[in-house]
Design an enzyme around this catalytic site. Structure first.
Site, PDB file in Angstrom:
ATOM      1  N   THR A  31      45.465  35.489  40.173  1.00 21.53           N
ATOM      2  CA  THR A  31      45.578  34.274  40.782  1.00 21.53           C
ATOM      3  C   THR A  31      44.430  33.422  40.806  1.00 21.53           C
ATOM      4  O   THR A  31      44.452  32.282  40.695  1.00 21.53           O
ATOM      5  CB  THR A  31      45.731  34.598  42.517  1.00 21.53           C
ATOM      6  OG1 THR A  31      47.049  35.270  42.613  1.00 21.53           O
ATOM      7  CG2 THR A  31      46.021  33.362  43.508  1.00 21.53           C
ATOM      8  N   THR A 106      45.219  40.121  42.833  1.00 20.98           N
ATOM      9  CA  THR A 106      45.195  41.242  43.872  1.00 20.98           C
ATOM     10  C   THR A 106      46.403  42.256  44.080  1.00 20.98           C
ATOM     11  O   THR A 106      46.333  43.292  44.545  1.00 20.98           O
ATOM     12  CB  THR A 106      45.072  40.500  45.275  1.00 20.98           C
ATOM     13  OG1 THR A 106      46.056  39.564  45.284  1.00 20.98           O
ATOM     14  CG2 THR A 106      43.763  39.510  45.094  1.00 20.98           C
ATOM     15  N   ASP A 107      47.477  41.916  43.374  1.00 20.00           N
ATOM     16  CA  ASP A 107      48.757  42.648  43.619  1.00 20.00           C
ATOM     17  C   ASP A 107      48.785  44.089  43.166  1.00 20.00           C
ATOM     18  O   ASP A 107      48.969  44.865  43.675  1.00 20.00           O
ATOM     19  CB  ASP A 107      49.981  42.086  42.660  1.00 20.00           C
ATOM     20  CG  ASP A 107      50.509  40.833  43.332  1.00 20.00           C
ATOM     21  OD1 ASP A 107      50.115  40.376  44.418  1.00 20.00           O
ATOM     22  OD2 ASP A 107      51.458  40.297  42.706  1.00 20.00           O
TER      23      ASP A 107
END
Length: 351
Positions: A31, A106-107
């Protein structure tokens, strides 16, 4: 001369008279590197060099940037994590480099961090960071997180702390940390709380983790990572999913049981012959907090543990899957894999 080159040249002049510390930034996408495409979907497209070009860095930090991948982290694979590990080890072998920072989605940041921590034996810190809002968002948190990660990276107090996540002004110790919020800027949590924090150029370290170097990457091959699957348990679940992943070639399993780690009668019966054949199987819980425990019979976790399954303690399924993958990929036999997994869990599940 490009805009970035001019900025770096100005920084070089400012750095005269300072003891400059070199940090390598490995950019992988996520992101923090995402902008909207024509359909309005966020995709990783901003280079690591451009991210650094937008950051305001202290004059005593020199940064080298490498574009390792350009992917949203839900598209990363364990093979990509192995490639990241090998590059981190190469980078930190340079005596001029004091730390490595990885920009990452971050996933799956907790999984890449966990993988790295299983092999990381350098005193130099490895720090992962990213953002919850894309680069094109007016309220993007990415550049601030990156600046904080670099400040943490060069601080002498972080030497020996291992693999860290720096996010939203907090410093988190891997492997315990996991993503706890889908969209909040405070994206991470840990059973032990934050390791420290960042405010301006100042950092605070609240406690120091006990590190356990577990595995050697000598035998690890990024192009032949073993398959390990997660099988979730729920009321009425049969063995359809389990049968499918075993048929697909799973070399190990993580069972996400109900309650304290209770798979149910059908699942326990189906797993028994796999355990007898030497397959590494780790049992955890689908519940957000608390450790897995061998309490119940008649399809409960106690039966599975008696058959040879390992309790995952405080760790949850995504983390334990990485543990089993790393152990299988670096050990010589089912016995040594089982020993590596149980030793890690015995050393780290102490709270």
């Amino acid at each position: 001369m490009s805009v970035i080159a001019k900025r770096l040249a100005k920084r070089s002049k400012k750095q005269r008279g300072f003891r400059v510390k070199t940090v390598v930034v490995l950019a992988t996408g996520g992101t923090i590197a995402s902008v909207q495409n024509a359909e309005g979907d966020a995709i990783a497209a901003v280079s690591g060099a451009d991210l650094l070009g937008a950051a305001v860095l202290p004059v005593d930090i020199q940064v080298r940037v490498e574009q390792l991948f350009q992917l949203n982290s839900f598209n990363l694979t364990p093979s990509d994590m192995a490639r990241t590990l090998l590059r981190v080890q190469q980078v930190l072998s340079d005596p001029e480099v004091c730390a490595c920072v990885i920009t990452h989605g971050t996933d799956t940041m907790e999984e890449t961090g966990f993988f790295l921590s299983l092999f990381h034996d350098s005193i130099k810190p490895v720090i992962l960071t990213g953002s919850q809002r894309s680069s094109g968002d007016s309220a993007s948190d990415g550049i601030g997180n990156l600046q904080n990660a670099l400040i943490v990276a060069v601080d002498e107090r972080t030497r020996g702390l291992g693999v860290l996540i720096v996010f939203d002004g907090e410093i988190w110790s891997v492997p315990e940390t996991r993503k706890s919020s889908t969209l909040s800027s405070a994206a991470f949590d840990s059973p032990h709380g934050a390791l420290g924090g960042v405010l301006g150029r100042q950092i605070a370290i609240h406690w120091r983790p006990i590190r356990h170097s577990l595995l050697s990457a000598e035998k690890l091959r990024a192009d032949s990572i073993p398959r390990v699957d997660i099988v979730s348990c729920y009321p009425g679940a049969d063995t359809t999913a389990l049968d499918a992943v075993v048929k697909a070639g799973a070399s190990g399993l993580v069972i996400e049981g109900m309650g304290a780690g209770n798979p149910g009668r059908d699942m326990v019966r189906a797993l028994a012959p796999l355990l007898a054949a030497g397959m590494p199987i780790v049992l955890t819980s689908r519940v957000a907090t608390g450790r897995a425990a061998a309490i119940y019979g008649d399809g409960g976790g106690a039966e599975l543990v008696r058959s040879g399954a390992v309790l995952g303690g405080l760790y949850r399924a995504p983390q334990l899957r990485i543990l089993v993958i790393a152990a299988l990929g670096s050990c010589d036999s089912p016995e040594s894999t089982h020993t590596a997994v149980t030793r890690f869990l015995a050393h780290t599940n102490t709270a």
